[in-house]
Design an enzyme around this catalytic site. Structure first.
Site, PDB file in Angstrom:
ATOM      1  CD  GLU A 130       6.355   3.957  -1.179  1.00 41.49           C
ATOM      2  OE1 GLU A 130       6.133   3.177  -1.356  1.00 41.49           O
ATOM      3  OE2 GLU A 130       6.186   4.322   0.346  1.00 41.49           O
ATOM      4  CB  THR A 183       0.600   3.517   3.116  1.00 41.48           C
ATOM      5  OG1 THR A 183       1.536   2.758   4.759  1.00 41.48           O
ATOM      6  CG2 THR A 183       0.150   4.595   3.249  1.00 41.48           C
TER       7      THR A 183
END
Ligand code: HSE
Length: 300
Positions: A130, A183
């Site tokens: 991530e 994101t």
């Protein structure tokens, strides 16, 4: 010798729980295959499908590659491994696509090595994927994708996470409009300072949502599914968001909001019938502004 793993998509934040709450969907999800090879002593990504060439195949740049490599280094693995990544969900969709690939990779590699680590111990490795994908190692997609169900992240640093088991049925509707939002970009536009009054409202809702889920109290869940801090900032990036959310609310869902960092919009319902009805109306709202979209219904 090879291992095939399915890692599901997930809905992070769940309105009020920015970075601390997420749940897994039954589908879509990614399929990852890890294979032991004798010809090399390295990790290699040999196949990526379903990503339209948008994902790097070099191990250091690929979220799944980074996560798997960290795990292999930690376990001091000396043989070669080939990874196949089959993306079966849209990228940049707010469905935890990068998390699913990282989770699938670490689970597959761990199994290939005879499962020396427990699932929960794999979290920190998947989280590194991530970090590559969006700059922070937030766990609210990775943890639900790995552990299933609804997961609360009390502390990211120490990976202190726990499952929230709801004794009553819950169904998710997720509608994905065909636009891509990164994101990383949507984290940059968030305000760093929060007025105390808004913070109080938000942690009131987080507490209410957690209690509502644990007790199976639909009323409490519904009253708590609000986000006054993140949603107003990010929703402007999602064309038609207000109308889509309104369509969901009018279909009697418990609540609705942005899935992760968007552009997908989710709703939670107490019955599958409501979830399906809401999905049709939410799709209708996107259709009206000419935005192609797809809908996923899932038991939570
Ligand atoms: N909590 C993260 C965010 C999830 O909202 O940025 C991203 O999928």
């Amino acid at each position: 010798e090879q291992v095939k793993v399915f890692a599901p998509a997930s809905v992070a934040n769940v309105s009020c729980g920015f970075d601390v709450l997420g749940f897994a969907l039954q589908s879509p999800g990614d399929e990852i295959i890890a294979r032991r090879v004798e010809s090399s002593s390295k990790l290699e990504i040999v196949t990526v499908t379903g990503a339209n060439g948008m994902l790097p195949t070099s191990v250091e740049k690929n979220t799944a590659g980074v996560a798997a490599q960290m795990l292999l280094d930690y376990l001091e693995c000396e043989f070669g491994i080939e990874l196949e990544i089959h993306k079966k969900m849209p990228l940049g969709s707010g469905l935890g696509s990068s998390a699913a690939s990282s989770v699938g990779a670490v689970v597959a590699v761990n199994r290939l090595l005879g499962s020396p680590l427990e699932d929960k111990e794999l979290l920190q490795f998947a989280a590194e994927g991530e970090r590559v994908a969006c700059g922070t190692a937030h766990l609210d997609n990775v943890a639900p994708s790995l552990l299933g169900g609804v997961v609360f992240i009390r502390d990211q640093e120490s990976a202190d996470v726990f499952a929230l088991e709801c004794p009553k049925p819950l169904f998710a509707t997720v509608v994905h409009p065909q636009i891509e939002i990164k994101t990383e970009d949507t984290r940059k536009i968030l305000r760093r300072d929060i007025p105390l009054k808004k913070a109080v409202t938000q942690w009131g809702n987080v507490g209410g949502l957690v209690a509502g889920l644990l007790k199976g109290d639909y009323g409490l869940i519904s009253r708590s599914l609000h986000d006054e801090i993140i949603e107003p900032v990010r929703s402007v990036l999602i064309p038609g968001f207000d109308k889509v959310k309104e369509a969901a609310i009018n279909a009697d869902v418990l609540g609705s909001g942005i899935s992760g960092s968007g552009p997908s919009v989710f709703a939670l319902s107490s019955t599958r019938g409501t979830a399906v009805r809401a999905g049709k109306r939410m799709q209708g709202a996107f259709d009206k502004i000419g935005l192609e979209n797809e809908c996923y219904i899932s038991k939570v």
